[in-house]
Structure formats: structure tokens, C-alpha cells
Design a protein around this motif. Structure first.
Motif, PDB file in Angstrom:
ATOM      1  N   VAL A 176       0.624  -1.313   0.075  1.00  0.00           N
ATOM      2  CA  VAL A 176       0.280  -0.198  -0.194  1.00  0.00           C
ATOM      3  C   VAL A 176       0.673   1.165   0.097  1.00  0.00           C
ATOM      4  CG1 VAL A 176      -0.990   1.195   1.074  1.00  0.00           C
ATOM      5  CG2 VAL A 176      -1.777  -0.896   0.981  1.00  0.00           C
ATOM      6  N   LEU A 177       2.150   1.045   0.820  1.00  0.00           N
ATOM      7  CA  LEU A 177       2.697   2.067   1.007  1.00  0.00           C
ATOM      8  C   LEU A 177       3.467   2.731  -0.098  1.00  0.00           C
ATOM      9  CD1 LEU A 177       4.354   1.904   4.539  1.00  0.00           C
ATOM     10  CD2 LEU A 177       2.699   3.445   3.817  1.00  0.00           C
ATOM     11  N   GLN A 178       3.975   1.682  -1.306  1.00  0.00           N
ATOM     12  CA  GLN A 178       4.946   1.929  -2.239  1.00  0.00           C
ATOM     13  C   GLN A 178       4.069   2.032  -3.110  1.00  0.00           C
ATOM     14  OE1 GLN A 178       6.646  -1.700  -3.920  1.00  0.00           O
ATOM     15  NE2 GLN A 178       7.906  -1.521  -2.063  1.00  0.00           N
ATOM     16  N   ALA A 179       2.355   1.333  -3.369  1.00  0.00           N
ATOM     17  CA  ALA A 179       1.795   2.074  -3.940  1.00  0.00           C
ATOM     18  C   ALA A 179       1.385   4.120  -4.311  1.00  0.00           C
ATOM     19  CB  ALA A 179       0.504   1.322  -3.949  1.00  0.00           C
ATOM     20  N   LEU A 180       1.711   4.289  -3.007  1.00  0.00           N
ATOM     21  CA  LEU A 180       1.198   5.684  -2.866  1.00  0.00           C
ATOM     22  C   LEU A 180       2.263   6.579  -3.065  1.00  0.00           C
ATOM     23  CD1 LEU A 180      -0.882   5.403   0.376  1.00  0.00           C
ATOM     24  CD2 LEU A 180      -1.753   5.834  -1.825  1.00  0.00           C
ATOM     25  N   TYR A 181       4.208   5.952  -2.843  1.00  0.00           N
ATOM     26  CA  TYR A 181       5.261   7.116  -2.898  1.00  0.00           C
ATOM     27  C   TYR A 181       6.091   6.313  -3.499  1.00  0.00           C
ATOM     28  CZ  TYR A 181       2.167   8.383   1.433  1.00  0.00           C
ATOM     29  OH  TYR A 181       1.030   9.061   2.147  1.00  0.00           O
ATOM     30  N   LEU A 182       6.026   5.102  -4.043  1.00  0.00           N
ATOM     31  CA  LEU A 182       7.435   4.689  -4.785  1.00  0.00           C
ATOM     32  C   LEU A 182       7.471   5.517  -6.377  1.00  0.00           C
ATOM     33  CD1 LEU A 182       9.660   3.095  -4.790  1.00  0.00           C
ATOM     34  CD2 LEU A 182       8.638   1.347  -6.135  1.00  0.00           C
ATOM     35  N   PRO A 183       8.252   6.261  -6.483  1.00  0.00           N
ATOM     36  CA  PRO A 183       8.227   6.854  -8.021  1.00  0.00           C
ATOM     37  C   PRO A 183       8.888   5.527  -8.664  1.00  0.00           C
ATOM     38  CG  PRO A 183      10.473   7.698  -6.812  1.00  0.00           C
ATOM     39  CD  PRO A 183       9.356   6.878  -6.307  1.00  0.00           C
ATOM     40  N   GLU A 184       8.816   6.261  -9.949  1.00  0.00           N
ATOM     41  CA  GLU A 184       9.010   5.429 -11.612  1.00  0.00           C
ATOM     42  C   GLU A 184      10.944   6.517 -11.201  1.00  0.00           C
ATOM     43  OE1 GLU A 184      10.003   3.356 -13.056  1.00  0.00           O
ATOM     44  OE2 GLU A 184       7.770   3.175 -13.717  1.00  0.00           O
ATOM     45  N   SER A 185      11.428   4.849 -12.315  1.00  0.00           N
ATOM     46  CA  SER A 185      12.913   4.731 -12.777  1.00  0.00           C
ATOM     47  C   SER A 185      13.003   6.119 -13.439  1.00  0.00           C
ATOM     48  CB  SER A 185      14.206   4.303 -13.005  1.00  0.00           C
ATOM     49  OG  SER A 185      14.986   4.468 -13.687  1.00  0.00           O
ATOM     50  N   PRO A 186      14.156   7.919 -13.411  1.00  0.00           N
ATOM     51  CA  PRO A 186      13.894   8.253 -14.608  1.00  0.00           C
ATOM     52  C   PRO A 186      14.879   8.435 -15.717  1.00  0.00           C
ATOM     53  CG  PRO A 186      14.859   9.496 -12.522  1.00  0.00           C
ATOM     54  CD  PRO A 186      14.305   8.292 -12.109  1.00  0.00           C
ATOM     55  N   ARG A 187      15.455   6.888 -15.149  1.00  0.00           N
ATOM     56  CA  ARG A 187      16.604   6.594 -16.315  1.00  0.00           C
ATOM     57  C   ARG A 187      15.534   5.981 -17.069  1.00  0.00           C
ATOM     58  NH1 ARG A 187      20.948   6.385 -12.617  1.00  0.00           N
ATOM     59  NH2 ARG A 187      22.736   6.997 -14.084  1.00  0.00           N
ATOM     60  N   TRP A 188      14.696   4.914 -16.640  1.00  0.00           N
ATOM     61  CA  TRP A 188      13.879   3.866 -17.588  1.00  0.00           C
ATOM     62  C   TRP A 188      12.674   5.201 -18.414  1.00  0.00           C
ATOM     63  CZ3 TRP A 188       8.385   3.702 -17.832  1.00  0.00           C
ATOM     64  CH2 TRP A 188       8.612   2.663 -18.687  1.00  0.00           C
ATOM     65  N   LEU A 189      12.280   5.969 -17.442  1.00  0.00           N
ATOM     66  CA  LEU A 189      11.355   7.104 -18.317  1.00  0.00           C
ATOM     67  C   LEU A 189      12.130   7.466 -19.710  1.00  0.00           C
ATOM     68  CD1 LEU A 189       9.767   9.190 -15.815  1.00  0.00           C
ATOM     69  CD2 LEU A 189       8.291   7.178 -16.925  1.00  0.00           C
ATOM     70  N   GLU A 190      13.510   8.062 -19.649  1.00  0.00           N
ATOM     71  CA  GLU A 190      13.738   8.686 -20.826  1.00  0.00           C
ATOM     72  C   GLU A 190      14.183   7.609 -21.791  1.00  0.00           C
ATOM     73  OE1 GLU A 190      17.922  11.301 -21.174  1.00  0.00           O
ATOM     74  OE2 GLU A 190      17.982   9.818 -19.835  1.00  0.00           O
ATOM     75  N   SER A 191      14.615   6.686 -21.322  1.00  0.00           N
ATOM     76  CA  SER A 191      15.092   5.485 -21.916  1.00  0.00           C
ATOM     77  C   SER A 191      14.064   4.917 -23.234  1.00  0.00           C
ATOM     78  CB  SER A 191      15.511   4.226 -21.839  1.00  0.00           C
ATOM     79  OG  SER A 191      14.694   3.765 -21.026  1.00  0.00           O
TER      80      SER A 191
END
Length: 452
Positions: A176-191
């Protein structure tokens, strides 16, 4: 490192902790099931294999999801699957039902560890990446002594099922905590060409720096020149078997297989060996708890040594030492020697796992295939552990635990040789610089061949 880094660390390490807890309670659960006649040594092999079959398939599935759909999605839902299936393990009335639930729990387990370490590596600054990978491994592997302590406290009074409740319920809360607060990897987003989304994630970290009046331009994780980044954009690194990635893939598979098989040969079977030698459940869990305390200094040393001495040479020396210690443990008979060499083995094993699974393996792969490479290596390791329980039962029947640990000695020597000849040093290098070195090495070999 910023406050946002520490938040991400807590979320990933928290999920990984209960993942590790579930794996390490297996030894205590297996011993108790044999002692209470719910299972036998032969059936325990099926229990371990069912778990690792799930781990194998879960690892392969998460590879496809994490590199295509995202790291965050795969990390969260692998944790949810594991948590729910583990809770169901606690209420299964039959051994066959327990095997089914262990398989599904394994599916989740296979994804949590790979995504936790792989995602964390993509967030940490290069100069302290080894330390913080070791720190995450330290938190996750605190589950070893804690699981042994809880087994000592809970199993004699509440039975082995109580351990599954302790492993499953907190994991669902962490999801539940990860669903609310964990961000995505910016390196993956850029790729994936999602530059705006990547910038938004980076902004979450930068604001804690700018609030202190510091500049965020020219951060330390940028390569020393633009050459590595430019070269990486021009080279297709979407294949694990292509130039510049192939050697990393082969070495990662070898490291994963030998590390995982030797480690789980020890942790999953030692309590059962104690019970079969005539020790009571209380003495078995007491011995196991003392031995598993080695996880604490082991992971602390991994965090310290990784950035100071480097990964490659430390792993070579450590593999040889572990081979020797495993032999000494196998031939120990007095309680003092058993606990001493067992403690040293767990300490060294945790250094090895922290530096390979948490840091060295993910570092070797470029962003486009980091999860795929880590997952493939992990999958080979899990596949080996599906067959290894039956091999261990065979060796134990032929020559007792001495023969089991002779096999571990041989595997550790092979591991040291492979890292010596195939490995490269990665400390204090950005992930882009490591990938660029691998490409440059291949390009140089091709150019040299053409000139010849």
C-alpha cells in the motif's frame, strides 16, 4: 543523496525485507514440518523446488514487465502477489495445498528482489552506489537473524504456520505504501522517450537540494564527457546477446547460479540437518539464530568494502574464503565450532550476495536491458535451485553433510575463476560509463581484427 532518496530506500528495502524474511523462514518451517511429521526430507525437497519454480517464472515475467511497462509497476504488484499467497500458506490444511501456495508466493518473490535492487541502483549517485546497494542488502538481510529469532520464539508455541502470518501481512501493508509513494525510475522513463515525466521525477529529488541553496547542475552522476551518452544512443543495446552486453550476460548468469545455489544449500537445509542429527527443535532454532547473526556484520562490511576496495577483487578473494569455510563447517562436530564456522559462512555469504545481486550484476547492464539482464541471471539461479534440492538429498544420503559442503567448495572456486577472467571493476563509475566501456572494448576488438 537527498531526503527523497531515503524515502525510496525505505520503500524498496521494506518490501525486500519481507521478501527475504519469507525465503529465510523456509529453513525453520521445513525443520518444524519434519519434526511434527507434517512432511519428510523428501517432501521438503518438493517444497523448496515449488518455491524456486515460482521464483524462476516470476523472475522471467518481471523482466518483460519491468523493461517494457516500468520498474514501479512490477515492484509493487510482485510484492502484493507474494504477500497474499504467503498469508494463504498459513491456512492451507494439506501439504499439496501448501505447495500450490508456495509456487504463487515464489512468483511474487522472484519479482520483488530483482526490481528492488535494480530500481535502487538507478537512483543512487555513482560515488556511493556500492555503499547504498550494500545498505539496502543490509536491511533486507536483517531478515535472516530476525526470522531465526522469531522461529525460536513462535514455532515452539504457535507452530510453523505463524511464520507465514508474520511474513505475509506486513508485506501487504508495505505494498500500500509503495502504491502511494514509490516513484518511477527517471532513467527508464528517459530510455522510453518520456523526458517530461523523467524531469518531474528528478524534480522530486532536486527540490531537496535547491531548498538548501545548492545548485543541481552538473551533478556527480553525469559522465565526465558527453561521449558515453552519445555513443550509447547510437548503439542498439536492446539484446542481452549483442556486442558489448554478451559477456556481461554470461558472467551474470554464472555468478547468479553459483551464488544462489551455494547460499540456499546452506540456509534452507541447515536446520533440517540439525533435526536429522538428533537435535531438538529448540536447540535447532537456537543454533540457527546464532549462525544467522552473521548477516549483520556481513552486510555492514559489504557496504564498507564495496566502494573502498572495489567489487571485482573483493569478490574473488571472498569466494575462495567461503569455499574453505564451507569445508570447515561441514567437518565440524562440536557446537562451538558449528556455530563459529556457520557464523563466518553467513557473514561472508552476505557480503557476496550484497555485492553481486544488489550491485555488481545490475551495474553490468545498460538501462534498456538492466531488468531483463538481472532477471535472466536470477532466473538461471532459480532454475538451478529447483533441481539442487534433489541433488542435495542424494549427496546427503551418500556422504552426509560433508559431501554437500565439498560440492559448495568446488562451486566457490569456479565462481572466483569466472570473475577473475570475465569481470570488470565498476566502483565509482556511472552506469553510462560502465556500458560505454563495454561497447568500447568490443569496438576496439573489431577494429583490431579488421587491421590484422
Amino acid at each position: 543523496m537527498t531526503k527523497r532518496h531515503y524515502g525510496v530506500f525505505s520503500l524498496l528495502a521494506g518490501g525486500g525485507f519481507f521478501d527475504g524474511f519469507d525465503i529465510y523462514i523456509a529453513g525453520s518451517v521445513l525443520a518444524s514440518m519434519v519434526a511434527t511429521h507434517f512432511s519428510t526430507v523428501g517432501k521438503n525437497a518438493s517444497f523448496v523446488s515449488a518455491t524456486f519454480l515460482g521464483l524462476l517464472l516470476g523472475t522471467l515475467v518481471v523482466a518483460a514487465i519491468a523493461d517494457k511497462v516500468g520498474r514501479r509497476f512490477s515492484a509493487r504488484y510482485a510484492l502484493l502477489l507474494y504477500g497474499v499467497a504467503t498469508i494463504l500458506c498459513a491456512v492451507m490444511p494439506s501439504f499439496s495445498g501448501l505447495l500450490v501456495m508456495r509456487f504463487f508466493a515464489g512468483l511474487g518473490l522472484g519479482g520483488v528482489i530483482v526490481t528492488s535492487y535494480g530500481l535502487w541502483v538507478e537512483f543512487v549517485p555513482k560515488r556511493s552506489r556500492g555503499f547504498w546497494a550494500g545498505a539496502m542488502s543490509f536491511v533486507i538481510n536483517l531478515s535472516q537473524p530476525i526470522s531465526a529469532l522469531l522461529a525460536l520464539i513462535l514455532v515452539p508455541h504457535y507452530g510453523w504456520r505463524s511464520l507465514f502470518w508474520v511474513a505475509g501481512v506486513p508485506a501487504v501493508i508495505m505494498w500500500v505504501l509503495q502504491a502511494l509513494y514509490l516513484p518511477e525510475s527517471p532513467r527508464w522513463l528517459e530510455s522510453k522517450g518520456k523526458q517530461n515525466e523523467a524531469n518531474k521525477v528528478i524534480g522530486q529529488f532536486e527540490k531537496y537540494v535547491t531548498n538548501k541553496g545548492a545548485s543541481v547542475q552538473g551533478t556527480e552522476d553525469q559522465p565526465k564527457s558527453a561521449a558515453p551518452v552519445a555513443a550509447l544512443k547510437q548503439v542498439n543495446q536492446s539484446s542481452l546477446w549483442g556486442p558489448g552486453v554478451r559477456k556481461a550476460t554470461i558472467l551474470a548468469i554464472i555468478i547468479s547460479v553459483l551464488t544462489i545455489v551455494t547460499w540456499y544449500t546452506f540456509t534452507a537445509w541447515i536446520p533440517t540437518f540439525f533435526v536429522k542429527s538428533g537435535l531438538s527443535e529448540v536447540k535447532t532454532f537456537t543454533f540457527t539464530f546464532v549462525i544467522m547473526l552473521g548477516a549483520i556484520p556481513g552486510n555492514a562490511l559489504a557496504a564498507i568494502l564495496s566502494d573502498r576496495l572495489g567489487r571485482k577483487n573483493t569478490l574473488i578473494v571472498l569466494s575462495i574464503l567461503l569455499g574453505v569455510i564451507s569445508l570447515l563447517y561441514g567437518y565440524s562436530r562440536s557446537p562451538g565450532l558449528i556455530m563459529t564456522f556457520g557464523f563466518l559462512f553467513v557473514m561472508g555469504g552476505n557480503i557476496l550476495i550484497a555485492m553481486t545481486i544488489a550491485s555488481y550484476i545490475p551495474e553490468m547492464f545498460p538501462t534498456n536491458v538492466r531488468m531483463a539482464g538481472s532477471s535472466l541471471a536470477n532466473a538461471f539461479g532459480r532454475a538451478a535451485t529447483i533441481a539442487s534440492p534433489y541433488f542435495i538429498v542424494f549427496l546427503y544420503g551418500k556422504g552426509g553433510q560433508n559431501l554437500v559442503f565439498w560440492s559448495s567448495f568446488v562451486m566457490y572456486v569456479v565462481l572466483a575463476a569466472c570473475i577473475l577472467f570475465l569481470g570488470r571493476e565498476t566502483k565509482k563509475k556511472s552506469l553510462e560509463e560502465i556500458a560505454y566501456e563495454e561497447i568500447s572494448e568490443v569496438s576496439h576488438s573489431v577494429s583490431h581484427g579488421i587491421q590484422s
